[in-house]
Enzyme design. Structure first.
Site, PDB file in Angstrom:
ATOM      1  N   LYS A   1      48.620  37.543  25.495  1.00 28.03           N
ATOM      2  CA  LYS A   1      47.483  36.962  26.073  1.00 28.03           C
ATOM      3  C   LYS A   1      46.236  37.766  25.675  1.00 28.03           C
ATOM      4  O   LYS A   1      45.198  37.379  25.306  1.00 28.03           O
ATOM      5  CB  LYS A   1      47.510  37.168  27.583  1.00 28.03           C
ATOM      6  CG  LYS A   1      46.105  36.566  28.241  1.00 28.03           C
ATOM      7  CD  LYS A   1      46.265  36.578  29.647  1.00 28.03           C
ATOM      8  CE  LYS A   1      46.054  37.832  30.522  1.00 28.03           C
ATOM      9  NZ  LYS A   1      44.782  38.402  30.695  1.00 28.03           N
ATOM     10  N   ASN A   2      46.472  39.316  25.854  1.00 27.81           N
ATOM     11  CA  ASN A   2      45.197  40.098  25.746  1.00 27.81           C
ATOM     12  C   ASN A   2      44.764  40.545  24.260  1.00 27.81           C
ATOM     13  O   ASN A   2      43.809  41.028  23.725  1.00 27.81           O
ATOM     14  CB  ASN A   2      45.391  41.282  26.627  1.00 27.81           C
ATOM     15  CG  ASN A   2      45.102  41.176  28.115  1.00 27.81           C
ATOM     16  OD1 ASN A   2      44.836  40.053  28.431  1.00 27.81           O
ATOM     17  ND2 ASN A   2      45.601  42.270  28.705  1.00 27.81           N
TER      18      ASN A   2
ATOM     19  N   ARG B   1      47.960  32.059  34.494  1.00 27.89           N
ATOM     20  CA  ARG B   1      46.777  32.789  33.610  1.00 27.89           C
ATOM     21  C   ARG B   1      47.509  33.330  32.669  1.00 27.89           C
ATOM     22  O   ARG B   1      46.894  33.648  31.275  1.00 27.89           O
ATOM     23  CB  ARG B   1      45.880  33.310  34.271  1.00 27.89           C
ATOM     24  CG  ARG B   1      44.868  32.664  35.170  1.00 27.89           C
ATOM     25  CD  ARG B   1      43.857  33.439  35.863  1.00 27.89           C
ATOM     26  NE  ARG B   1      43.065  34.175  34.907  1.00 27.89           N
ATOM     27  CZ  ARG B   1      42.705  35.414  34.885  1.00 27.89           C
ATOM     28  NH1 ARG B   1      42.329  35.734  36.125  1.00 27.89           N
ATOM     29  NH2 ARG B   1      42.038  35.742  34.156  1.00 27.89           N
TER      30      ARG B   1
ATOM     31  N   CYS C   1      40.166  38.730  37.172  1.00 25.60           N
ATOM     32  CA  CYS C   1      40.769  39.282  38.202  1.00 25.60           C
ATOM     33  C   CYS C   1      39.867  40.226  39.302  1.00 25.60           C
ATOM     34  O   CYS C   1      39.127  40.929  38.472  1.00 25.60           O
ATOM     35  CB  CYS C   1      42.170  39.959  37.998  1.00 25.60           C
ATOM     36  SG  CYS C   1      43.243  38.989  37.416  1.00 25.60           S
TER      37      CYS C   1
ATOM     38  N   ASP D   1      48.157  47.370  33.815  1.00 26.10           N
ATOM     39  CA  ASP D   1      48.521  46.102  34.203  1.00 26.10           C
ATOM     40  C   ASP D   1      50.092  46.072  34.261  1.00 26.10           C
ATOM     41  O   ASP D   1      50.576  44.894  34.717  1.00 26.10           O
ATOM     42  CB  ASP D   1      48.380  45.059  32.982  1.00 26.10           C
ATOM     43  CG  ASP D   1      46.955  44.741  32.561  1.00 26.10           C
ATOM     44  OD1 ASP D   1      46.628  44.360  31.609  1.00 26.10           O
ATOM     45  OD2 ASP D   1      46.148  45.130  33.731  1.00 26.10           O
TER      46      ASP D   1
ATOM     47  N   ARG E   1      33.580  45.300  38.151  1.00 23.87           N
ATOM     48  CA  ARG E   1      34.162  45.131  36.785  1.00 23.87           C
ATOM     49  C   ARG E   1      32.794  45.177  35.972  1.00 23.87           C
ATOM     50  O   ARG E   1      32.367  44.206  35.488  1.00 23.87           O
ATOM     51  CB  ARG E   1      34.862  44.000  36.573  1.00 23.87           C
ATOM     52  CG  ARG E   1      36.443  44.468  37.260  1.00 23.87           C
ATOM     53  CD  ARG E   1      37.281  43.435  36.849  1.00 23.87           C
ATOM     54  NE  ARG E   1      37.999  43.528  35.456  1.00 23.87           N
ATOM     55  CZ  ARG E   1      38.968  42.946  35.012  1.00 23.87           C
ATOM     56  NH1 ARG E   1      39.303  41.797  35.454  1.00 23.87           N
ATOM     57  NH2 ARG E   1      39.387  43.111  33.987  1.00 23.87           N
TER      58      ARG E   1
HETATM   59  C1  EPZ Z   1      41.231  44.524  29.737  1.00 23.10           C
HETATM   60  O1  EPZ Z   1      40.288  44.138  30.831  1.00 23.10           O
HETATM   61  C2  EPZ Z   1      42.323  43.664  30.057  1.00 23.10           C
HETATM   62  N1  EPZ Z   1      41.990  42.027  29.964  1.00 23.10           N
HETATM   63  C3  EPZ Z   1      42.901  43.862  31.490  1.00 23.10           C
HETATM   64  O2  EPZ Z   1      43.985  43.247  31.636  1.00 23.10           O
HETATM   65  C4  EPZ Z   1      43.309  45.494  31.527  1.00 23.10           C
HETATM   66  O3  EPZ Z   1      43.757  45.673  32.807  1.00 23.10           O
HETATM   67  C5  EPZ Z   1      42.360  46.449  30.994  1.00 23.10           C
HETATM   68  O4  EPZ Z   1      41.855  45.728  29.673  1.00 23.10           O
HETATM   69  C6  EPZ Z   1      42.697  47.623  30.727  1.00 23.10           C
HETATM   70  O5  EPZ Z   1      43.864  47.703  29.989  1.00 23.10           O
HETATM   71  C7  EPZ Z   1      41.892  41.406  29.175  1.00 23.10           C
HETATM   72  O6  EPZ Z   1      42.093  41.917  28.015  1.00 23.10           O
HETATM   73  C8  EPZ Z   1      41.197  39.872  29.287  1.00 23.10           C
HETATM   74  P1  EPZ Z   1      38.512  47.765  30.170  1.00 23.10           P
HETATM   75  P2  EPZ Z   1      38.621  44.832  30.546  1.00 23.10           P
HETATM   76  O7  EPZ Z   1      37.136  47.454  29.632  1.00 23.10           O
HETATM   77  O8  EPZ Z   1      38.333  44.855  29.064  1.00 23.10           O
HETATM   78  C9  EPZ Z   1      35.603  50.426  33.151  1.00 23.10           C
HETATM   79  C10 EPZ Z   1      45.213  41.562  32.857  1.00 23.10           C
HETATM   80  O9  EPZ Z   1      46.080  41.573  33.698  1.00 23.10           O
HETATM   81  N2  EPZ Z   1      34.554  49.618  32.198  1.00 23.10           N
HETATM   82  O10 EPZ Z   1      39.344  48.518  29.556  1.00 23.10           O
HETATM   83  O11 EPZ Z   1      38.068  44.348  31.538  1.00 23.10           O
HETATM   84  C11 EPZ Z   1      36.115  49.382  33.800  1.00 23.10           C
HETATM   85  O12 EPZ Z   1      35.578  49.281  35.504  1.00 23.10           O
HETATM   86  C12 EPZ Z   1      44.069  42.029  32.854  1.00 23.10           C
HETATM   87  O13 EPZ Z   1      45.801  40.926  31.737  1.00 23.10           O
HETATM   88  C13 EPZ Z   1      33.204  50.240  32.622  1.00 23.10           C
HETATM   89  O14 EPZ Z   1      33.135  51.006  33.285  1.00 23.10           O
HETATM   90  O15 EPZ Z   1      39.164  46.493  30.770  1.00 23.10           O
HETATM   91  C14 EPZ Z   1      37.610  49.956  34.297  1.00 23.10           C
HETATM   92  O16 EPZ Z   1      37.536  50.891  35.072  1.00 23.10           O
HETATM   93  C15 EPZ Z   1      43.554  42.556  34.023  1.00 23.10           C
HETATM   94  N3  EPZ Z   1      32.048  49.670  31.844  1.00 23.10           N
HETATM   95  C16 EPZ Z   1      37.879  50.765  32.787  1.00 23.10           C
HETATM   96  O17 EPZ Z   1      36.522  50.724  32.380  1.00 23.10           O
HETATM   97  C17 EPZ Z   1      32.432  48.529  31.003  1.00 23.10           C
HETATM   98  O18 EPZ Z   1      31.564  48.206  30.289  1.00 23.10           O
HETATM   99  C18 EPZ Z   1      38.734  49.925  32.114  1.00 23.10           C
HETATM  100  O19 EPZ Z   1      38.065  48.480  31.857  1.00 23.10           O
HETATM  101  C19 EPZ Z   1      33.497  47.944  30.676  1.00 23.10           C
HETATM  102  C20 EPZ Z   1      34.774  48.548  31.439  1.00 23.10           C
END
Ligand code: EPZ
Length: 430
Positions: free
Chosen positions: A22-23, A399, A117, A307, A122
């Site tokens: 999915k991701n 989802r 989620c 995840d 976020r």
């Molecule tokens: C992706 O979310 C995935 N979602 C998430 O999977 C997954 O948990 C996550 O990556 C981490 O691997 C999708 O791919 C659609 P991040 P994303 O940006 O992109 C902080 C699932 O269950 N951050 O890597 O939102 C954030 O708060 C879902 O499939 C900032 O601070 O994750 C977090 O602490 C849930 N500023 C960390 O980075 C930003 O601009 C990682 O977030 C962006 C993120």
């Protein structure tokens, strides 16, 4: 309203095939907006986040055709900018890749602020930092994120991310593929789905190197062409079935996987007493003795994936002794804990540390999927105990899991999805 009924207490046995990631599918689907041609994408998972993304793209003028159950033709030749449907976009997090794709193609973008989620805050500050480095002016108000650029085209830049972020790495990489000049992303995330999206873009004529390392270089090109591309298997779906097999003391072969992507998950399961046999595109999971307590810290890839945190907690509830999970990525990914406690699980959350007193058998209970991975975690927990658990929030599980009920039934699980009359409708008709 739909519910999943699980009558647990017996081991899963047999073979389960993993669907496409999915991701990885989401960024690749939105990256098709960069391509004024037809792209054929194979191994697309049948999950609602993907279906919603197809609806979003059709709404801006894409022509999308299902060639088979998992192969789709996406033609974005005539898509328009800034007209995506607010109510659809806000339903998922992955829709924010439309920002990078529109900015890369049109030099501007206007997309609803993303959903996804609920893990507490976020932010998208790193996405904004990246778009601004590429010459964009970003405004977030009225529920929208809007990017404009004085020159009408994104231009290459050097970007250093303050945190390892999958979404921002992908969004900037997508925007930079057709911008003017060279872009270098430092402190880039290294997840396999980032490599997959880079490979997809390169198959369309992009010039991206370094994906999978923490420095990605993108030499912008003027035009991308159509392609035929197959998405990688879903490592989190694979890990979820590995944990379900282990938690039920079963014997399961998980096929259509890339073992390298599962290394941190397999290593942690082996610490917990699980035996993992590795093949070219499959792993076999069994538990010859007792499950053992262990400690987990979630980290960016190649560390243990966040995840897989809720699923691992469900497993460690079945392992004698005290285990700890340190959730280092999200500040509030713990809502699933209350559901496991309804089953008698002895779990405490202190800050970002989950402590689990495992070994006491869980008991069936009415449960709720609080989010995607929390949902599959309660299904796994229900599979480990006698009695029937009723699980609501099925839509959240669907989802990201392609036919979870069908795949679990294929492993001998007594599980089914039932449609219950909506209590509000019943009252209204009374
Ligand atoms: C992706 O979310 C995935 N979602 C998430 O999977 C997954 O948990 C996550 O990556 C981490 O691997 C999708 O791919 C659609 P991040 P994303 O940006 O992109 C902080 C699932 O269950 N951050 O890597 O939102 C954030 O708060 C879902 O499939 C900032 O601070 O994750 C977090 O602490 C849930 N500023 C960390 O980075 C930003 O601009 C990682 O977030 C962006 C993120």
């Amino acid at each position: 309203m739909e519910k999943i009924l699980v009558r647990g207490g017996h081991p899963l046995c047999g073979c389960v095939e993993v669907s496409g990631s999915k991701n990885a599918a989401l960024p690749i689907i939105y990256a098709c907006v960069l391509v004024r041609d037809k792209c054929i994408i194979e191994n697309v998972p049948c999950v609602s986040d993907v279906r919603h993304s197809f609806d979003i793209l059709r709404g801006i003028g894409a022509r999308i055709r299902n060639l088979t159950k998992t192969t789709v033709e996406i033609d974005c030749t005539d898509v328009e900018c800034g007209i995506s449907e607010y109510s659809l976009v806000r339903q998922l997090r992955g829709s924010y890749y439309l920002l990078g794709a529109e900015f890369g193609r049109f030099g501007r973008s206007r997309v609803a602020y993303p959903g996804g989620c609920d893990f507490g805050v976020r932010p998208i500050d790193q996405h904004i930092k990246g778009f601004e480095a590429l010459g964009g002016t970003v405004v977030t108000d009225g529920g929208y994120v809007e990017i404009t650029s004085p020159t009408g085209r994104a231009r290459g830049a050097n970007i250093y991310f303050d945190v390892s972020t999958v979404g921002a790495t992908l969004n900037v990489m997508i925007a930079a593929a057709t911008c003017e000049g060279m872009t270098v992303i430092e402190n880039a995330a290294r997840e396999p789905h980032i490599v997959d999206c880079a490979n997809f873009l390169n198959s369309c004529g992009a010039r991206i190197s370094g994906a999978g390392s923490n420095v990605i270089k993108i030499k912008g090109v003027d035009q991308l062409h159509g392609t035929n591309y197959a998405i990688i298997p879903d490592m989190i779906e694979a890990g979820s079935y590995m944990v379900a097999a282990a938690a039920t003391h079963g014997s399961v072969r998980v096929t259509n996987v890339i073992p390298k992507h599962l290394e941190s998950i397999a290593a942690k399961l082996e610490e917990a007493g699980v035996v993992i046999d590795e093949y070219d595109d499959a792993v076999h999971v069994s538990v010859p003795g007792e499950l053992r307590h262990t400690n987990v810290k979630t980290l960016p890839y190649p560390g243990f994936p966040t995840d897989m945190h809720p699923q691992m907690c469900a497993l460690l509830c079945c392992a004698k002794g005290t285990s700890f999970i340190n959730e280092s990525i999200f500040d509030n990914r713990f809502r699933y804990v209350e559901e496991l406690k309804r089953m008698g699980a002895k779990i405490k959350v202190d800050g970002r540390i989950v402590s689990i007193e495992g070994g006491t058998p869980l008991s069936a209970a009415p449960l709720m999927a609080v989010d995607l991975r929390g949902g599959i975690a309660v299904v796994i927990a229900a599979l480990t105990c006698e009695g029937v658990s009723e699980i609501t929030g099925v839509n959240l599980i669907e989802r990201g899991y392609d036919d979870a009920v069908g795949k679990l039934r294929g492993l001998g699980a007594d599980v089914k999805k039932v449609l219950l009359p909506d209590p509000d409708v019943k009252k209204a008709n009374a």
